[in-house]
Design an enzyme around this catalytic site. Sequence first.
Site, PDB file in Angstrom:
ATOM      1  N   ALA A 173       0.843  -1.210   0.000  1.00 32.75           N
ATOM      2  CA  ALA A 173       0.000   0.000   0.000  1.00 32.75           C
ATOM      3  C   ALA A 173       0.872   1.251   0.000  1.00 32.75           C
ATOM      4  O   ALA A 173       0.552   2.246   0.628  1.00 32.75           O
ATOM      5  CB  ALA A 173      -0.907  -0.012   1.223  1.00 32.75           C
TER       6      ALA A 173
ATOM      7  N   ARG B 285      -2.753   9.138 -10.572  1.00 30.27           N
ATOM      8  CA  ARG B 285      -3.914   9.339 -11.443  1.00 30.27           C
ATOM      9  C   ARG B 285      -5.202   9.619 -10.675  1.00 30.27           C
ATOM     10  O   ARG B 285      -6.201  10.016 -11.254  1.00 30.27           O
ATOM     11  CB  ARG B 285      -4.091   8.112 -12.354  1.00 30.27           C
ATOM     12  CG  ARG B 285      -3.178   8.154 -13.561  1.00 30.27           C
ATOM     13  CD  ARG B 285      -3.361   6.941 -14.424  1.00 30.27           C
ATOM     14  NE  ARG B 285      -2.747   5.754 -13.840  1.00 30.27           N
ATOM     15  CZ  ARG B 285      -3.061   4.505 -14.181  1.00 30.27           C
ATOM     16  NH1 ARG B 285      -3.992   4.287 -15.084  1.00 30.27           N
ATOM     17  NH2 ARG B 285      -2.457   3.485 -13.608  1.00 30.27           N
TER      18      ARG B 285
ATOM     19  N   ASP C 240      -4.849  -1.371  -3.086  1.00 27.50           N
ATOM     20  CA  ASP C 240      -5.733  -0.685  -4.040  1.00 27.50           C
ATOM     21  C   ASP C 240      -6.558  -1.682  -4.853  1.00 27.50           C
ATOM     22  O   ASP C 240      -7.052  -1.368  -5.917  1.00 27.50           O
ATOM     23  CB  ASP C 240      -4.915   0.219  -4.977  1.00 27.50           C
ATOM     24  CG  ASP C 240      -3.939  -0.558  -5.840  1.00 27.50           C
ATOM     25  OD1 ASP C 240      -3.810  -1.788  -5.648  1.00 27.50           O
ATOM     26  OD2 ASP C 240      -3.294   0.061  -6.707  1.00 27.50           O
TER      27      ASP C 240
ATOM     28  N   GLY D 105       9.617  -0.706  -6.940  1.00 26.36           N
ATOM     29  CA  GLY D 105       8.923  -1.872  -7.487  1.00 26.36           C
ATOM     30  C   GLY D 105       8.290  -2.766  -6.434  1.00 26.36           C
ATOM     31  O   GLY D 105       8.573  -2.654  -5.239  1.00 26.36           O
TER      32      GLY D 105
ATOM     33  N   ASN E  58     -49.356  16.969  21.300  1.00 25.62           N
ATOM     34  CA  ASN E  58     -49.659  17.443  19.957  1.00 25.62           C
ATOM     35  C   ASN E  58     -48.935  18.774  19.740  1.00 25.62           C
ATOM     36  O   ASN E  58     -49.240  19.763  20.399  1.00 25.62           O
ATOM     37  CB  ASN E  58     -51.169  17.628  19.793  1.00 25.62           C
ATOM     38  CG  ASN E  58     -51.496  17.925  18.345  1.00 25.62           C
ATOM     39  OD1 ASN E  58     -51.601  17.015  17.528  1.00 25.62           O
ATOM     40  ND2 ASN E  58     -51.622  19.201  18.018  1.00 25.62           N
TER      41      ASN E  58
ATOM     42  N   TYR F  11     -39.801  23.313  14.728  1.00 24.84           N
ATOM     43  CA  TYR F  11     -38.414  23.096  15.148  1.00 24.84           C
ATOM     44  C   TYR F  11     -38.383  22.698  16.620  1.00 24.84           C
ATOM     45  O   TYR F  11     -38.866  23.445  17.481  1.00 24.84           O
ATOM     46  CB  TYR F  11     -37.571  24.368  14.945  1.00 24.84           C
ATOM     47  CG  TYR F  11     -36.190  24.204  15.544  1.00 24.84           C
ATOM     48  CD1 TYR F  11     -35.297  23.272  15.024  1.00 24.84           C
ATOM     49  CD2 TYR F  11     -35.792  24.949  16.658  1.00 24.84           C
ATOM     50  CE1 TYR F  11     -34.047  23.085  15.585  1.00 24.84           C
ATOM     51  CE2 TYR F  11     -34.531  24.773  17.218  1.00 24.84           C
ATOM     52  CZ  TYR F  11     -33.668  23.828  16.680  1.00 24.84           C
ATOM     53  OH  TYR F  11     -32.436  23.637  17.230  1.00 24.84           O
TER      54      TYR F  11
ATOM     55  N   ARG G  73     -31.598  15.640  13.443  1.00 23.04           N
ATOM     56  CA  ARG G  73     -30.158  15.890  13.636  1.00 23.04           C
ATOM     57  C   ARG G  73     -29.632  15.093  14.820  1.00 23.04           C
ATOM     58  O   ARG G  73     -30.391  14.446  15.528  1.00 23.04           O
ATOM     59  CB  ARG G  73     -29.944  17.399  13.790  1.00 23.04           C
ATOM     60  CG  ARG G  73     -30.208  18.144  12.474  1.00 23.04           C
ATOM     61  CD  ARG G  73     -30.279  19.618  12.676  1.00 23.04           C
ATOM     62  NE  ARG G  73     -29.101  20.142  13.349  1.00 23.04           N
ATOM     63  CZ  ARG G  73     -29.037  21.329  13.940  1.00 23.04           C
ATOM     64  NH1 ARG G  73     -30.103  22.110  13.942  1.00 23.04           N
ATOM     65  NH2 ARG G  73     -27.931  21.728  14.519  1.00 23.04           N
TER      66      ARG G  73
ATOM     67  N   ASN H   3     -34.245  28.055  21.457  1.00 21.52           N
ATOM     68  CA  ASN H   3     -33.249  27.457  22.358  1.00 21.52           C
ATOM     69  C   ASN H   3     -31.965  28.260  22.439  1.00 21.52           C
ATOM     70  O   ASN H   3     -31.045  27.886  23.142  1.00 21.52           O
ATOM     71  CB  ASN H   3     -32.939  26.030  21.903  1.00 21.52           C
ATOM     72  CG  ASN H   3     -32.420  25.968  20.481  1.00 21.52           C
ATOM     73  OD1 ASN H   3     -32.679  26.858  19.683  1.00 21.52           O
ATOM     74  ND2 ASN H   3     -31.676  24.926  20.170  1.00 21.52           N
TER      75      ASN H   3
HETATM   76  C1  UD1 Z   1       1.652  -5.503 -11.060  1.00 21.99           C
HETATM   77  C2  UD1 Z   1       2.400  -6.731 -11.562  1.00 21.99           C
HETATM   78  C3  UD1 Z   1       1.744  -7.256 -12.822  1.00 21.99           C
HETATM   79  C4  UD1 Z   1       0.279  -7.537 -12.582  1.00 21.99           C
HETATM   80  C5  UD1 Z   1      -0.408  -6.310 -12.022  1.00 21.99           C
HETATM   81  C6  UD1 Z   1      -1.809  -6.667 -11.588  1.00 21.99           C
HETATM   82  C7  UD1 Z   1       4.697  -6.275 -10.935  1.00 21.99           C
HETATM   83  C8  UD1 Z   1       6.031  -5.879 -11.389  1.00 21.99           C
HETATM   84  N1  UD1 Z   1       3.745  -6.352 -11.854  1.00 21.99           N
HETATM   85  O1  UD1 Z   1       1.824  -4.504 -12.041  1.00 21.99           O
HETATM   86  O2  UD1 Z   1       2.385  -8.444 -13.223  1.00 21.99           O
HETATM   87  O3  UD1 Z   1      -0.322  -7.938 -13.780  1.00 21.99           O
HETATM   88  O4  UD1 Z   1       0.272  -5.824 -10.841  1.00 21.99           O
HETATM   89  O5  UD1 Z   1      -2.483  -5.509 -11.185  1.00 21.99           O
HETATM   90  O6  UD1 Z   1       4.510  -6.566  -9.783  1.00 21.99           O
HETATM   91  N2  UD1 Z   1       3.520  -0.941  -4.801  1.00 21.99           N
HETATM   92  C9  UD1 Z   1       4.187  -0.580  -3.684  1.00 21.99           C
HETATM   93  N3  UD1 Z   1       5.494  -0.206  -3.797  1.00 21.99           N
HETATM   94  C10 UD1 Z   1       6.138  -0.208  -4.990  1.00 21.99           C
HETATM   95  C11 UD1 Z   1       5.434  -0.574  -6.141  1.00 21.99           C
HETATM   96  C12 UD1 Z   1       4.128  -0.948  -6.019  1.00 21.99           C
HETATM   97  O7  UD1 Z   1       3.632  -0.591  -2.593  1.00 21.99           O
HETATM   98  O8  UD1 Z   1       7.322   0.152  -5.025  1.00 21.99           O
HETATM   99  C13 UD1 Z   1       2.111  -1.316  -4.694  1.00 21.99           C
HETATM  100  C14 UD1 Z   1       1.220  -0.363  -5.430  1.00 21.99           C
HETATM  101  O9  UD1 Z   1       0.755   0.655  -4.562  1.00 21.99           O
HETATM  102  C15 UD1 Z   1       0.097  -1.242  -5.891  1.00 21.99           C
HETATM  103  C16 UD1 Z   1       0.748  -2.591  -6.074  1.00 21.99           C
HETATM  104  O10 UD1 Z   1       1.940  -2.558  -5.332  1.00 21.99           O
HETATM  105  O11 UD1 Z   1      -0.887  -1.369  -4.908  1.00 21.99           O
HETATM  106  C17 UD1 Z   1       0.994  -2.941  -7.518  1.00 21.99           C
HETATM  107  O12 UD1 Z   1       1.883  -1.989  -8.068  1.00 21.99           O
HETATM  108  P1  UD1 Z   1       1.678  -1.410  -9.508  1.00 21.99           P
HETATM  109  O13 UD1 Z   1       2.722  -0.408  -9.747  1.00 21.99           O
HETATM  110  O14 UD1 Z   1       0.266  -1.029  -9.730  1.00 21.99           O
HETATM  111  O15 UD1 Z   1       2.010  -2.684 -10.388  1.00 21.99           O
HETATM  112  P2  UD1 Z   1       1.522  -2.934 -11.843  1.00 21.99           P
HETATM  113  O16 UD1 Z   1       2.406  -2.207 -12.759  1.00 21.99           O
HETATM  114  O17 UD1 Z   1       0.087  -2.724 -11.937  1.00 21.99           O
HETATM  115 MG    MG Z   2      -1.427  -1.676 -10.849  1.00 22.74          MG
END
Ligand code: UD1
Ligand code: MG
Length: 452
Positions: free
Chosen positions: A10, A16, A103, A79, A377, A366, A333, A386
Amino acid sequence: MNKLKVIILAAGEGKRMKSKLPKVLHKVGGKTMVEHVIDTANSAGADDICVVIGHGADEVREALEGKNVSLAVQSERLGTGYAVMQAGDFIEDGADILVLYGDTPLITAETINKLLEFHRGENNSISIISAMVDDPTGYGHIIRDKDGSFLRNVEHKDASDEEKLVKEINTGIYCFTGESLKKGLSLLKNDNVQGEYYLPDTLEIILKDGGRVNAMVAESAEEFAGVNSRAQLAEAEAVMRKRINRMYMDNGVTMIDPERTYIEAGAVIGIDTVLLPGVVIEGNTIIGEDCVVGPDSRLTNVKLGNSVKFQYSTAIDSSVGDNSKVGPYAYIRPNCTIGKNVKIGDFVEVKNSGVGDGTKVSHLTYIGDTDAGERINFGCGTVTVNYDGKKKFRTTIGSDVFIGCNTNLVAPVSVGDGSYIAAGSTITDDIPQNCLAIARERQITKKGWTKK
Ligand code: UD1
Ligand code: MG
């Protein structure tokens, strides 16, 4: 059975969403997305949960206070694999480690349990959930050999033109043995187009290391939809609404139009209650049996007894007893206790007050900071005065009181049981029991005045 430990990613920013709020704190069905995932993990039998937070960490931490989860902080966004590494201490040998996303709020406990059964039944090192989609753009593609055995995941951005056509995608939900996850993470590299540590690269690593890796194909992709934008948030909301409404209908609630009925999952609704279009039920609302609610009404943390009729009205943090009628166009309320067989009619506002059984407040009234007894009534246009501009004061009205139309009760003031108040009175002095109070100018009629 192995311990079930759940890691929820998370840390993402959610650019976006164009929001001040961290993405995972946006609500679906009245509950933040990350809480949905935590609650689902718990219903699937999680022993421990670790949430990896990063963007908006302080806000997410605060929102999760009281939830029984540990937190790991990811400060650099390198990543999904890197994110899981931040929960390194949480990963335990001999445990099953499930990875979910903050998410992706639509995932169900049923699906998680299927994955666990698949994982444990096949004795896999890693099991993932895949799904068939029409448009695989942006996902990881599942690459299989000629016999259909799992080979690897390739991210869309790194895929060849041929691989990009593969419609079986990685939903991003995995179950690892603790050992395989540790090993996979220790061997991860970031030599890809995005320069990130991809969690799904652990699949190929562990397979090549002699582990068993397999994908369970989900029946539909709906549960795995991640929310990245407001439009996707609305789509998730629609799916959640459908599920919630289905649950209430299965439990005996009638909805004239489920698509226009909005219930947060915490509500309790009795059988044979009918919800008309435009009803919004929020918070810990409890509705009895045989009620009719709506159209166009909002109940927030409200308790309705049985057989209550509540139309075109709003109530907040209050209760209404059996057989009472509210509306149209009433506003109850916070902190009101409305008794049984009460009528709160059109254009009536009640605040911080008690209204006893059998009392009728039929129109244009009120009632604020008032303790009103039974069988009163309230004439049309009664106002409890008040507020003197600085302080609020209470009004006390006994039972069996008749209040004539257009009466002002200037608080602090009390009216004894059984008393009558003449229409048009402005009451400033306490009225004992069984009196008639008249507090208005006598009428003067000037004969022939118009012609003169
Ligand atoms: C990821 C998968 C992909 C899959 C897809 C499904 C990878 C590399 N790819 O891609 O194979 O099809 O999900 O939805 O995993 N997050 C972190 N920290 C980070 C990166 C991500 O917490 O450094 C969290 C994001 O907030 C999100 C989730 O990990 O909730 C997935 O990350 P996101 O960047 O959406 O991965 P995708 O590119 O969608
Ligand atoms: Mg994603």
